[in-house]
Design an enzyme around this catalytic site. Sequence first.
Site, PDB file in Angstrom:
ATOM      1  N   SER A   1       3.057  -4.471   1.032  1.00  0.00           N
ATOM      2  CA  SER A   1       2.954  -3.024   0.861  1.00  0.00           C
ATOM      3  C   SER A   1       2.222  -2.370   2.018  1.00  0.00           C
ATOM      4  O   SER A   1       1.111  -2.768   2.385  1.00  0.00           O
ATOM      5  CB  SER A   1       2.226  -2.750  -0.468  1.00  0.00           C
ATOM      6  OG  SER A   1       1.339  -1.680  -0.343  1.00  0.00           O
ATOM      7  N   LYS A   2       2.897  -1.394   2.572  1.00  0.00           N
ATOM      8  CA  LYS A   2       2.315  -0.630   3.668  1.00  0.00           C
ATOM      9  C   LYS A   2       1.015   0.032   3.201  1.00  0.00           C
ATOM     10  O   LYS A   2       0.037   0.087   3.925  1.00  0.00           O
ATOM     11  CB  LYS A   2       3.341   0.421   4.112  1.00  0.00           C
ATOM     12  CG  LYS A   2       2.851   1.408   5.137  1.00  0.00           C
ATOM     13  CD  LYS A   2       2.592   0.768   6.483  1.00  0.00           C
ATOM     14  CE  LYS A   2       1.724   1.683   7.329  1.00  0.00           C
ATOM     15  NZ  LYS A   2       1.097   1.059   8.455  1.00  0.00           N
ATOM     16  N   ARG A   3       1.039   0.503   1.957  1.00  0.00           N
ATOM     17  CA  ARG A   3      -0.143   1.201   1.453  1.00  0.00           C
ATOM     18  C   ARG A   3      -1.355   0.272   1.374  1.00  0.00           C
ATOM     19  O   ARG A   3      -2.481   0.699   1.508  1.00  0.00           O
ATOM     20  CB  ARG A   3       0.141   1.807   0.080  1.00  0.00           C
ATOM     21  CG  ARG A   3      -0.193   3.283   0.022  1.00  0.00           C
ATOM     22  CD  ARG A   3       0.259   3.888  -1.297  1.00  0.00           C
ATOM     23  NE  ARG A   3       1.644   3.530  -1.595  1.00  0.00           N
ATOM     24  CZ  ARG A   3       2.139   3.473  -2.828  1.00  0.00           C
ATOM     25  NH1 ARG A   3       1.382   3.711  -3.867  1.00  0.00           N
ATOM     26  NH2 ARG A   3       3.408   3.168  -3.022  1.00  0.00           N
TER      27      ARG A   3
ATOM     28  N   GLY B   1      -1.901  -1.945   3.515  1.00  0.00           N
ATOM     29  CA  GLY B   1      -2.295  -2.332   4.867  1.00  0.00           C
ATOM     30  C   GLY B   1      -1.373  -3.311   5.560  1.00  0.00           C
ATOM     31  O   GLY B   1      -1.641  -3.723   6.678  1.00  0.00           O
TER      32      GLY B   1
END
Length: 483
Positions: A258-260, A262
């Site tokens: 997940s980009k969120r 990191g």
Amino acid sequence: MSVVTRIAPSPTGDPHVGTAYQALFNSVFARQHAGRFIVRLEDTDRSRYNAASEGRILDMLDWLATVWDGLIPDASPRRQDEFGPYIQSERAGLHRQYAQQLLESGAAYRAFDTPEELDVRRKAAEARKDSFQGYDRRDRALSRAESDRRAERGEPFVIRLATPLDGQTVVHDRLRGEVVFQNADLDDKVLLKRDGFPTYHLAAMVDDHLMRVTHVIRAEEWLTSTPIHVLILRALGWQEPEWIHTPWLLSAGGKKYSKRRGDPSVEDFRRMGILPESLLNYLGMMGWSMPDGSEVFGPAEMVEHFTWERVSLGGSTFDVTKLKWLNGKYVREVLSLETVAQRLHAFNAEYHSAPAVPNDAYFRAVVAMMLPRFETLSEFWEKTAYFFSEEFPLTDKAAQLIEDGRALLPRVRDALAALPDFGHASTEATLRALADELGQRPGKLMQPLRAAIAGTSESPGMFEMLEALGQQRVLARIGRALN
Ligand code: GLU
């Protein structure tokens, strides 16, 4: 019926690795069946909409397509055809029309609850520890006449799907077989919002149908929405596509990638100097493998060998360290020196990771020398400043080596200065002879010399490096180090 696959990313932020993953599998499958692969931007969630993200997602796909034209969509926001537009919000009129049709047939109903009312009731349900999390169906009980009257009076409403209250909805997933959902657990999902925009559920199904999508290949996280999608399609009298939900991408920590949280986006990888070839290769290894087990392959080989039977459902770990390793393999073993040099040069022009240098024979000699010593393109530039400029950094360790070699360096300089031929064989013979003469191990001379000419204790082979840098530069650098 010819195969049509699609990706339908939402432009909410950074271009996701998951989108690239879906693009790869959707395009590989489409090309394998001489079908079409299309890209639709799903931008109807206006609260999460990010205008810049649209172009960035399409740019990411263009970048990946530079190494495999199977990824060039047959239709997209940048390539219209008669089934477009491919920006979902531009189709909102169509979605409203189908929402209306569902309303008229009784498959959907208006709900007039205000967000505040919903909130109060949701909290009460939570307090009661009610296991059902969805809409309590209050307005499903309204008569048609009452509903029409309130709508005519201008009261805001959403349109919700009237899901069956009992029985089951079965999803046939290509990878999982029959997945059975109890209708009692389904939520009367909103199809059309108060702002007149459709929700994802309605818009995606209307668009997939009108765009003739035959195979919905998407991430596992959408599997739980699929019974809703099946019900929408049935209510509209449309045929279901084949459903294929690909395994989760996990990050090295075992959580969902997940980009969120990191994990890097595709742009982050690009900025790091990951090649599109290695990124696609690595994505191809997520949940799938070549029948012969080979680790280095591209989308064209996938088209040749792809079958759903070889997809494993466990969830695949996307490990950045492994991706970098694979990138290094492409640099060293797969791409030609010429290609690597071009990519490095273009990378530097794009990201200015180092001052510009000409793409000449000297540059290619440096690239050749460095091949075993970098994995990503940015790493090359970080490690090679001393080849291209006199203003290169000096590590503490190198400074110490120069200090320790202060007595020997002048002898090294004099020996090198006397050479009529600065080829690697000549410098090697000379430095070895000098070491003998001084009764020193060759390393005792090489270490301070390397530190003086490269500013670091890590560099390619000494003699090749001397030859590449040339006598003048080498002598000047030793002189400067001694001062
Ligand atoms: N817009 C959804 C997303 O952002 C698409 C899901 C689907 O492929 O149906 O992933």
